[in-house]
Design a protein around this motif. Structure first.
Motif, PDB file in Angstrom:
ATOM      1  N   SER A  24       4.934   6.551  -0.751  1.00  0.00           N
ATOM      2  CA  SER A  24       6.043   6.905  -1.633  1.00  0.00           C
ATOM      3  C   SER A  24       6.124   5.851  -2.721  1.00  0.00           C
ATOM      4  N   SER A  25       6.721   6.225  -3.834  1.00  0.00           N
ATOM      5  CA  SER A  25       6.812   5.303  -4.969  1.00  0.00           C
ATOM      6  C   SER A  25       7.907   4.268  -4.787  1.00  0.00           C
TER       7      SER A  25
ATOM      8  N   SER B 161       1.947  -4.692 -15.266  1.00  0.00           N
ATOM      9  CA  SER B 161       2.882  -5.641 -14.663  1.00  0.00           C
ATOM     10  C   SER B 161       3.541  -5.068 -13.420  1.00  0.00           C
ATOM     11  N   GLU B 162       3.258  -3.775 -13.144  1.00  0.00           N
ATOM     12  CA  GLU B 162       3.926  -3.143 -12.010  1.00  0.00           C
ATOM     13  C   GLU B 162       2.962  -2.170 -11.343  1.00  0.00           C
ATOM     14  N   TRP B 163       2.942  -2.196 -10.018  1.00  0.00           N
ATOM     15  CA  TRP B 163       2.097  -1.298  -9.226  1.00  0.00           C
ATOM     16  C   TRP B 163       2.969  -0.656  -8.152  1.00  0.00           C
ATOM     17  N   ALA B 164       2.716   0.618  -7.850  1.00  0.00           N
ATOM     18  CA  ALA B 164       3.527   1.348  -6.864  1.00  0.00           C
ATOM     19  C   ALA B 164       2.624   2.005  -5.824  1.00  0.00           C
ATOM     20  N   ASP B 165       3.201   2.229  -4.662  1.00  0.00           N
ATOM     21  CA  ASP B 165       2.513   2.926  -3.584  1.00  0.00           C
ATOM     22  C   ASP B 165       2.586   4.419  -3.887  1.00  0.00           C
TER      23      ASP B 165
ATOM     24  N   ARG C  77      -2.947   7.030  -4.408  1.00  0.00           N
ATOM     25  CA  ARG C  77      -3.516   5.669  -4.446  1.00  0.00           C
ATOM     26  C   ARG C  77      -2.515   4.713  -3.814  1.00  0.00           C
ATOM     27  N   SER C  78      -2.873   4.165  -2.683  1.00  0.00           N
ATOM     28  CA  SER C  78      -1.948   3.275  -1.981  1.00  0.00           C
ATOM     29  C   SER C  78      -1.914   1.901  -2.639  1.00  0.00           C
ATOM     30  N   LEU C  79      -0.865   1.159  -2.303  1.00  0.00           N
ATOM     31  CA  LEU C  79      -0.722  -0.185  -2.864  1.00  0.00           C
ATOM     32  C   LEU C  79      -1.860  -1.093  -2.397  1.00  0.00           C
TER      33      LEU C  79
END
Length: 201
Positions: free
Chosen positions: A34-35, A50-54, A58-60
């Protein structure tokens, strides 16, 4: 039964099952991406993100290499900036030191010009006093012995001693050595620079 004490669950064939809340076990983890889980990198100059989400596709964990690379790129950029700033400060300090050194010459010149004027004033003063003391000396010889003549001769002795000091100071003039200048002495000669440091404006 009191619905405040139970909640509804259903079996696969939609048969309702009454279960007390105390018997429910909440799952500690989500098993589908989930995001809601995010990694935010602050500071430095961003290169890619600058930001990465699950995300579902594509998983974190799959983005960790990109995150590590971004951290490395920002660290390298910060180090380059630090070195560039350090070099700029060194260049600025050298320019300031050169300006301080260059300001010593006009300071010394101005000091000697002022001293020269003072020497000329002393010379004129010595000439005037010499003529005046000579005239008083002639007058003293015309006085009869007594208190007035004694007082004039005492004054003449003082005047001669003072004239001797003045005459010595102007008879052998020397190039004076300026004292160490203060910040206020150099300030008018430094343009936009401060006498107290390259970053003191």
């Amino acid at each position: 039964m009191d619905r405040g004490q139970i909640c509804d669950l259903f079996t696969e064939d939609d048969t309702p099952v009454l279960v007390k809340p105390a018997l429910l076990h909440h799952r500690r983890f989500d098993y589908t991406p989930s995001s809601r889980l995010r990694f935010i990198l602050r500071g430095g100059s961003p290169h890619r993100a600058s930001e990465w989400a699950d995300l579902p596709d594509r998983s974190l964990e799959e983005q960790l290499a990109e995150i590590v690379q971004e951290v490395g790129l920002r660290g390298e950029a910060a180090e380059r900036k630090r070195l560039a700033d350090q070099k700029a400060r060194e260049v600025e300090r050298k320019r300031w030191e050169a300006a301080i050194q260059e300001a010593h010459a006009p300071y010394a010149h101005a000091y000697r010009v002022k001293h020269l004027g003072e020497q000329a004033d002393t010379w004129y003063q010595a000439r005037r006093l010499t003529e005046y003391v000579a005239a008083v000396g002639v007058h003293a010889t015309s006085l009869p012995p007594g208190q007035e003549r004694t007082e004039v001769e005492a004054w003449l002795a003082f005047a001669d001693a003072h004239l001797h000091i003045l005459t010595e100071s102007v008879s052998a003039p020397k190039l004076p050595t300026p004292p160490k200048p203060s910040g206020d002495d150099l300030k008018p000669l430094l343009g936009h620079w401060s006498p107290y440091g390259p970053r003191s404006y």
